[in-house]
Design a protein around this motif. Structure first.
Motif, short mmCIF file in Angstrom:
data_model
loop_
_atom_site.label_atom_id
_atom_site.label_comp_id
_atom_site.label_asym_id
_atom_site.label_seq_id
_atom_site.Cartn_x
_atom_site.Cartn_y
_atom_site.Cartn_z
N ASN A 249 -15.59 21.07 19.04
CA ASN A 249 -16.81 21.15 18.22
C ASN A 249 -18.03 21.49 19.06
OD1 ASN A 249 -15.95 20.05 15.44
ND2 ASN A 249 -15.13 18.54 16.86
N TYR A 250 -18.94 22.25 18.44
CA TYR A 250 -20.29 22.41 18.96
C TYR A 250 -21.23 22.18 17.78
CZ TYR A 250 -24.51 24.27 21.08
OH TYR A 250 -25.78 24.41 21.57
N LYS A 251 -21.91 21.03 17.81
CA LYS A 251 -22.76 20.65 16.70
C LYS A 251 -21.96 20.63 15.41
CE LYS A 251 -27.29 21.68 18.56
NZ LYS A 251 -28.60 22.32 18.33
N LYS A 252 -22.36 21.43 14.41
CA LYS A 252 -21.67 21.40 13.12
C LYS A 252 -20.50 22.38 13.05
CE LYS A 252 -24.78 24.81 11.00
NZ LYS A 252 -25.71 25.10 9.89
N ASP A 253 -20.31 23.18 14.08
CA ASP A 253 -19.28 24.22 14.06
C ASP A 253 -18.01 23.73 14.75
OD1 ASP A 253 -20.74 26.37 12.78
OD2 ASP A 253 -21.97 26.42 14.58
N THR A 254 -16.88 24.02 14.13
CA THR A 254 -15.60 23.56 14.61
C THR A 254 -14.69 24.74 14.90
OG1 THR A 254 -15.77 21.53 13.31
CG2 THR A 254 -13.58 22.13 14.12
N LEU A 255 -14.16 24.79 16.13
CA LEU A 255 -13.16 25.78 16.51
C LEU A 255 -11.78 25.16 16.39
CD1 LEU A 255 -14.83 27.27 19.70
CD2 LEU A 255 -14.29 28.55 17.64
N PHE A 256 -10.78 25.97 16.04
CA PHE A 256 -9.45 25.44 15.82
C PHE A 256 -8.40 26.05 16.75
CE2 PHE A 256 -11.64 24.70 11.80
CZ PHE A 256 -11.36 23.37 11.59
N ALA A 257 -8.82 26.85 17.72
CA ALA A 257 -7.85 27.50 18.60
C ALA A 257 -8.03 27.02 20.03
CB ALA A 257 -8.02 29.02 18.54
N HIS A 258 -6.90 26.71 20.68
CA HIS A 258 -6.94 26.39 22.09
C HIS A 258 -7.22 27.67 22.87
CE1 HIS A 258 -4.63 25.91 26.04
NE2 HIS A 258 -5.78 25.29 26.18
N MET A 259 -8.31 27.70 23.60
CA MET A 259 -8.73 28.89 24.33
C MET A 259 -8.14 28.87 25.74
SD MET A 259 -10.99 30.36 22.20
CE MET A 259 -11.71 29.83 20.63
N GLN A 260 -7.64 30.03 26.18
CA GLN A 260 -7.11 30.11 27.53
C GLN A 260 -8.21 29.77 28.53
OE1 GLN A 260 -5.24 33.81 28.49
NE2 GLN A 260 -4.32 33.03 30.34
N GLY A 261 -7.92 28.86 29.44
CA GLY A 261 -8.90 28.41 30.42
C GLY A 261 -9.74 27.24 29.94
N ASN A 262 -9.56 26.83 28.68
CA ASN A 262 -10.24 25.66 28.12
C ASN A 262 -11.77 25.70 28.16
OD1 ASN A 262 -7.82 24.03 27.48
ND2 ASN A 262 -7.53 24.04 29.71
N PRO A 263 -12.41 26.82 27.83
CA PRO A 263 -13.87 26.78 27.73
C PRO A 263 -14.29 25.84 26.61
CG PRO A 263 -13.01 28.79 26.73
CD PRO A 263 -11.85 28.12 27.40
N PRO A 264 -15.33 25.07 26.79
CA PRO A 264 -15.63 24.00 25.82
C PRO A 264 -16.09 24.48 24.45
CG PRO A 264 -17.35 24.16 27.48
CD PRO A 264 -16.24 25.04 27.94
N TYR A 265 -16.79 25.61 24.38
CA TYR A 265 -17.36 26.05 23.11
C TYR A 265 -16.97 27.49 22.77
CZ TYR A 265 -20.22 22.02 24.39
OH TYR A 265 -20.63 20.78 24.78
N GLY A 266 -15.80 27.87 23.18
CA GLY A 266 -15.36 29.25 22.93
C GLY A 266 -15.66 30.13 24.13
N GLY A 267 -14.81 31.11 24.36
CA GLY A 267 -14.97 31.99 25.50
C GLY A 267 -15.94 33.12 25.23
N PRO A 268 -15.95 34.13 26.08
CA PRO A 268 -16.79 35.32 25.84
C PRO A 268 -16.39 36.00 24.55
CG PRO A 268 -15.17 35.71 27.59
CD PRO A 268 -15.12 34.25 27.29
N LEU A 269 -17.35 36.59 23.87
CA LEU A 269 -17.10 37.09 22.52
C LEU A 269 -16.14 38.26 22.44
CD1 LEU A 269 -20.42 36.73 20.48
CD2 LEU A 269 -18.27 35.50 20.21
N PHE A 270 -15.84 38.93 23.56
CA PHE A 270 -14.88 40.02 23.45
C PHE A 270 -13.51 39.51 23.00
CE2 PHE A 270 -13.98 38.82 27.89
CZ PHE A 270 -12.61 39.00 28.00
N TRP A 271 -13.25 38.22 23.15
CA TRP A 271 -12.00 37.66 22.64
C TRP A 271 -11.90 37.82 21.13
CZ3 TRP A 271 -11.18 32.31 25.51
CH2 TRP A 271 -10.95 32.56 26.86
N THR A 272 -13.02 37.87 20.44
CA THR A 272 -13.01 38.04 18.98
C THR A 272 -13.12 39.50 18.56
OG1 THR A 272 -15.42 37.89 18.67
CG2 THR A 272 -14.19 35.81 18.78
N HIS A 273 -13.20 40.41 19.53
CA HIS A 273 -13.40 41.83 19.22
C HIS A 273 -12.15 42.66 19.48
CE1 HIS A 273 -17.86 40.93 20.37
NE2 HIS A 273 -17.59 40.53 19.14
N TYR A 274 -11.62 42.63 20.70
CA TYR A 274 -10.65 43.63 21.13
C TYR A 274 -9.42 43.72 20.24
CZ TYR A 274 -13.15 43.97 25.63
OH TYR A 274 -14.09 44.16 26.63
#
Length: 441
Positions: A249-274
């Motif tokens: 979680n970051y504030k009111k937003d909840t992520l549901f995927a384990h990110m490679q490398g375990n970044p706390p609030y989601g990785g760089p946004l290219f992960w959602t693009h490519y």
């Protein structure tokens, strides 16, 4: 009588607001077309001349590291193929110009170095020979190849259309695609590996587990008609036997995927693009993750982090946001919303390519850069790769892997074209079904 005048005034006010909204929408449409069209030129007039593919980088200061001015990038060229389709469909180039460019590209790819069907990360545009990406990375790169195949399949579907059919393009892409041996890149395990080299073998040792930019590799691996991977490979590899489902979680937003490398609030946004230039994320779910919702949340967190600005960088705001991998004040860096990876650098591709997830916030940023920063961040091929108001740092440099998603995602936001084409590929549908996905038909 007063009631009558009141109704007239209300009607006039509503009409005025509607006109203002229409005018704002029209301005935004023109701005998006300006950005899409000018960024498209990176892959058209800026392409490496012999291959027709995308240069790894274009530096307007004409300073190139390691003399790589004519090095082409496999993954960036895949994004560029999709950008060319968008430009062709929009009339930025003629049908003949588009067809001629795709012929050139396919002839080059047929003769370029491949390793069990997979192209390397970099190639010399003059020869098609591999340019090592690193000391041990001189062979096949399955991730970059998957980005290229994503673009090739979109091109193929475009040229399967009745009013645009071309048997050479369709048949050549079919052959290249069928020759990629995804099964080989399992290394006899239930996971896909990023690299293989004819002399270094599996020394890179990079199995892909958990959420990052590589979902497309697993989907295409399952979609292959001749060298397919299994559902077990997907579940054990990508999905980590279900561990990919992890709540943060970051504030009111909840992520549901384990990110490679375990970044706390989601990785760089290219992960959602490519992976999602062709894969339509809307309604895209496997047994573990709703990728559309996850990508929206990741984009919103990235935006909110910049608004909150915990490191108090000059220039961050609701109009100036976006953290992803790009050039940086400290070399190349994967900027992300956490204290270690936020270096005060804004990468325009982060917000622009997230327009399908955060349209209001993305368009606000584009308007701000266009109106306020102007030539500091804008040049021959659209917005430059990165900048920092905090450090008064405005390099005039471009990277293919950042420019390509901007064109494609703007087009997907405007028309959904690349999503429609890629998702129409029958093998892709079969692969998604095999992996247990639900998706937008």
């Amino acid at each position: 009588m007063i009631h009558k005048y009141f109704k007239i005034i209300v009607a006039l006010l509503i009409s005025s607001v509607s006109i203002l909204n229409l005018n704002a929408q029209s301005r935004n449409d023109r701005l998006l077309d300006k950005v899409e069209r000018q960024t498209f030129e990176y892959f058209w007039s800026g392409a490496e001349p012999n291959s027709g593919l995308a240069r790894e980088r274009i530096n307007m200061d004409d300073i190139y590291p390691e003399n790589d001015k004519n090095v082409v990038t496999t993954g960036g060229s895949g994004f560029g193929l999709m950008a060319l389709v968008a430009g062709l469909d929009r009339g930025y180039i003629s049908k003949k110009e588009g067809r001629d460019r795709f012929y050139k590209i396919l002839h080059f790819l047929e003769n370029a170095d491949r390793f069990h069907g997979a192209w390397p990360h970099w190639m010399y545009g003059e020869t098609g020979k591999v340019k090592p990406f690193g000391n041990n990375d001189n062979g096949g790169d399955l991730v970059e190849t998957s980005f290229l195949l994503q673009g090739l399949l979109a091109v193929r579907e475009y040229y399967k259309l009745e009013n645009n059919s071309d048997t050479f393009i369709v048949n050549t892409i079919n052959r290249l695609w069928e020759e990629v041996d995804f099964n080989w890149y399992r290394n006899n395990k239930n996971v896909l590996y990023w690299h293989w080299s004819p002399d270094k073998q599996w020394i890179m040792n990079f199995p892909i587990h958990g959420f990052n930019e590589c979902l497309i590799m697993y989907v295409l691996g399952a979609s292959s008609s001749k060298h397919a991977i299994s559902l077990t490979d997907y579940n054990d590899g990508w999905a980590e036997n279900g561990a990919i489902k992890k709540v943060t979680n970051y504030k009111k937003d909840t992520l549901f995927a384990h990110m490679q490398g375990n970044p706390p609030y989601g990785g760089p946004l290219f992960w959602t693009h490519y992976s999602f230039l062709g894969l339509n994320p809307r309604g895209l779910k496997d047994a573990f993750i709703d990728y559309g919702e996850n990508n929206i949340t990741m984009s919103k967190i990235n935006y909110q982090w910049c608004v909150d600005n915990p490191k108090e960088y000059k220039g961050y705001s609701a109009s100036n946001w976006g953290l992803t991998a790009s050039y940086s004040v400290a070399g190349y860096a994967a900027h992300a919303p956490n204290l270690n990876d936020d270096l005060g650098v804004i990468s325009p591709t982060a917000a622009i390519s997230s327009i399908v997830y955060t349209p209001k916030e993305s368009i606000t940023a584009i308007n701000y850069w266009n109106a306020k920063l102007k030539d500091k961040v804008w040049g021959k091929y659209g917005f430059y790769d990165a900048f920092s108001i905090n450090d008064d740092w405005y390099p005039q440099k471009y990277l293919a892997i950042d420019q390509g998603p901007e064109v494609v995602m703007i087009e997907n936001y405007r028309s959904g074209l690349l999503w429609k084409l890629f998702m129409a590929a029958p093998e892709v549908k079969d692969g998604l079904d095999k992996l247990g996905f639900t998706y937008k038909k």
